[in-house]
Design a protein around this motif. Sequence first.
Motif, PDB file in Angstrom:
ATOM      1  N   ASP A 265       8.625   6.397  -8.237  1.00  0.00           N
ATOM      2  CA  ASP A 265       7.912   7.125  -7.181  1.00  0.00           C
ATOM      3  C   ASP A 265       8.654   8.438  -6.966  1.00  0.00           C
ATOM      4  O   ASP A 265       9.770   8.460  -6.449  1.00  0.00           O
ATOM      5  CB  ASP A 265       7.904   6.300  -5.897  1.00  0.00           C
ATOM      6  N   THR A 266       8.060   9.551  -7.367  1.00  0.00           N
ATOM      7  CA  THR A 266       8.761  10.833  -7.295  1.00  0.00           C
ATOM      8  C   THR A 266       8.726  11.457  -5.902  1.00  0.00           C
ATOM      9  O   THR A 266       9.309  12.518  -5.689  1.00  0.00           O
ATOM     10  CB  THR A 266       8.174  11.825  -8.312  1.00  0.00           C
ATOM     11  N   THR A 267       8.057  10.808  -4.951  1.00  0.00           N
ATOM     12  CA  THR A 267       8.098  11.273  -3.558  1.00  0.00           C
ATOM     13  C   THR A 267       9.348  10.739  -2.860  1.00  0.00           C
ATOM     14  O   THR A 267      10.074  11.480  -2.196  1.00  0.00           O
ATOM     15  CB  THR A 267       6.844  10.821  -2.791  1.00  0.00           C
ATOM     16  N   THR A 268       9.607   9.451  -3.047  1.00  0.00           N
ATOM     17  CA  THR A 268      10.786   8.830  -2.429  1.00  0.00           C
ATOM     18  C   THR A 268      11.962   8.722  -3.393  1.00  0.00           C
ATOM     19  O   THR A 268      13.069   8.404  -2.987  1.00  0.00           O
ATOM     20  CB  THR A 268      10.450   7.418  -1.932  1.00  0.00           C
ATOM     21  N   MET A 269      11.704   8.974  -4.678  1.00  0.00           N
ATOM     22  CA  MET A 269      12.698   8.800  -5.743  1.00  0.00           C
ATOM     23  C   MET A 269      13.257   7.377  -5.753  1.00  0.00           C
ATOM     24  O   MET A 269      14.456   7.151  -5.818  1.00  0.00           O
ATOM     25  CB  MET A 269      13.828   9.830  -5.612  1.00  0.00           C
ATOM     26  N   THR A 270      12.343   6.425  -5.680  1.00  0.00           N
ATOM     27  CA  THR A 270      12.714   5.013  -5.783  1.00  0.00           C
ATOM     28  C   THR A 270      11.892   4.353  -6.887  1.00  0.00           C
ATOM     29  O   THR A 270      10.821   4.836  -7.269  1.00  0.00           O
ATOM     30  CB  THR A 270      12.487   4.258  -4.457  1.00  0.00           C
ATOM     31  N   LEU A 271      12.393   3.230  -7.367  1.00  0.00           N
ATOM     32  CA  LEU A 271      11.751   2.532  -8.472  1.00  0.00           C
ATOM     33  C   LEU A 271      10.516   1.776  -7.996  1.00  0.00           C
ATOM     34  O   LEU A 271      10.534   1.139  -6.951  1.00  0.00           O
ATOM     35  CB  LEU A 271      12.753   1.560  -9.099  1.00  0.00           C
ATOM     36  N   LEU A 272       9.458   1.844  -8.806  1.00  0.00           N
ATOM     37  CA  LEU A 272       8.226   1.096  -8.535  1.00  0.00           C
ATOM     38  C   LEU A 272       8.090  -0.115  -9.449  1.00  0.00           C
ATOM     39  O   LEU A 272       7.679  -1.188  -8.999  1.00  0.00           O
ATOM     40  CB  LEU A 272       6.999   1.993  -8.723  1.00  0.00           C
ATOM     41  N   ALA A 273       8.438   0.053 -10.726  1.00  0.00           N
ATOM     42  CA  ALA A 273       8.228  -1.042 -11.673  1.00  0.00           C
ATOM     43  C   ALA A 273       9.185  -0.948 -12.848  1.00  0.00           C
ATOM     44  O   ALA A 273       9.678   0.130 -13.190  1.00  0.00           O
ATOM     45  CB  ALA A 273       6.790  -1.036 -12.184  1.00  0.00           C
TER      46      ALA A 273
END
Length: 304
Positions: A265-273
Amino acid sequence: MKYSAATVAGLVLTGVLTVPAQAATPPEAAYWRVEVIHTMDHPHPVGSGYTLTERSVIAEWLTPEGKMWNAFRKLGARPKSEKDRAAWKADGSPTSWTYRTEGMKISLSARPDKGYVGPSKGRRDGFDLGEGRNVTYQQLQSMPTDPAALLAYAVKDVRAWIDWAVEDAKTTSPNSKIDDWLVNLDQYVAEYMTRLLYRNPVPFKVRSAAYRALKTIKGVGDLGTVKDPLNRSGHGFALPTLRQKAQKAQKGQKDWKLDERFVVDTTTMTLLAHYVDSTHRGKSRVDTYKVGWTNDKPAIPAAG
């Protein structure tokens, strides 16, 4: 431009890249929470020959002091495809299955279990960066926010772990050489960067630097905008293939490889999958992530 981890290591040793200190970022809530739903196909057919997929959820809560709670819950098994579902229905739509593999009895159920939540036992307080390194919240906040400096930081940690692994292997695999690890150095460093996108409460700027550094590592493939299994949009990456040679002393083993893909997720810079495809015993899986700060106290994950 793509850089190999070995090139970055050389820049670290010569002092071209430095790791500047950063000011601490205060916690945004009481816990850093990571929820991972594992989805894995069982290679052994059941019933009349259909394949099952089982889901489970793992959750972790970390306080700024480095204390952890964790939870686990099986979410149930179900037929993998429409063809498997038709075969399952023809078998009378069972809700439990049992089979044996590798000498073990495997029991599956279509129903979620009760689950568990509680303080993590047998671990020391702190934050695990991987490669055997445990740090404080302050140290997490002080990690570099410049992609090149963060890459140098990661390479230093990974090389220290490799040195330890080589020494440790002398007792169990005396024929092992450092090149057995160095051949996968880029993959190890890329994995280090992906862990910064979910495992610990590093600041947003550090996660952003990890994302940008990941794109520069030799062998990392850019998959562009993709959808994860929950239909969430993100940016996809493929890591360098990890190749593992079989140990000659262990009969029956074969060389194997591991391919991994990630969605960020490039908005939060966290992993999605996280997608894992391995030739080692034919095991593959898909993990979906929900990551971030929360004030909600640790609890058994929902059965949905």
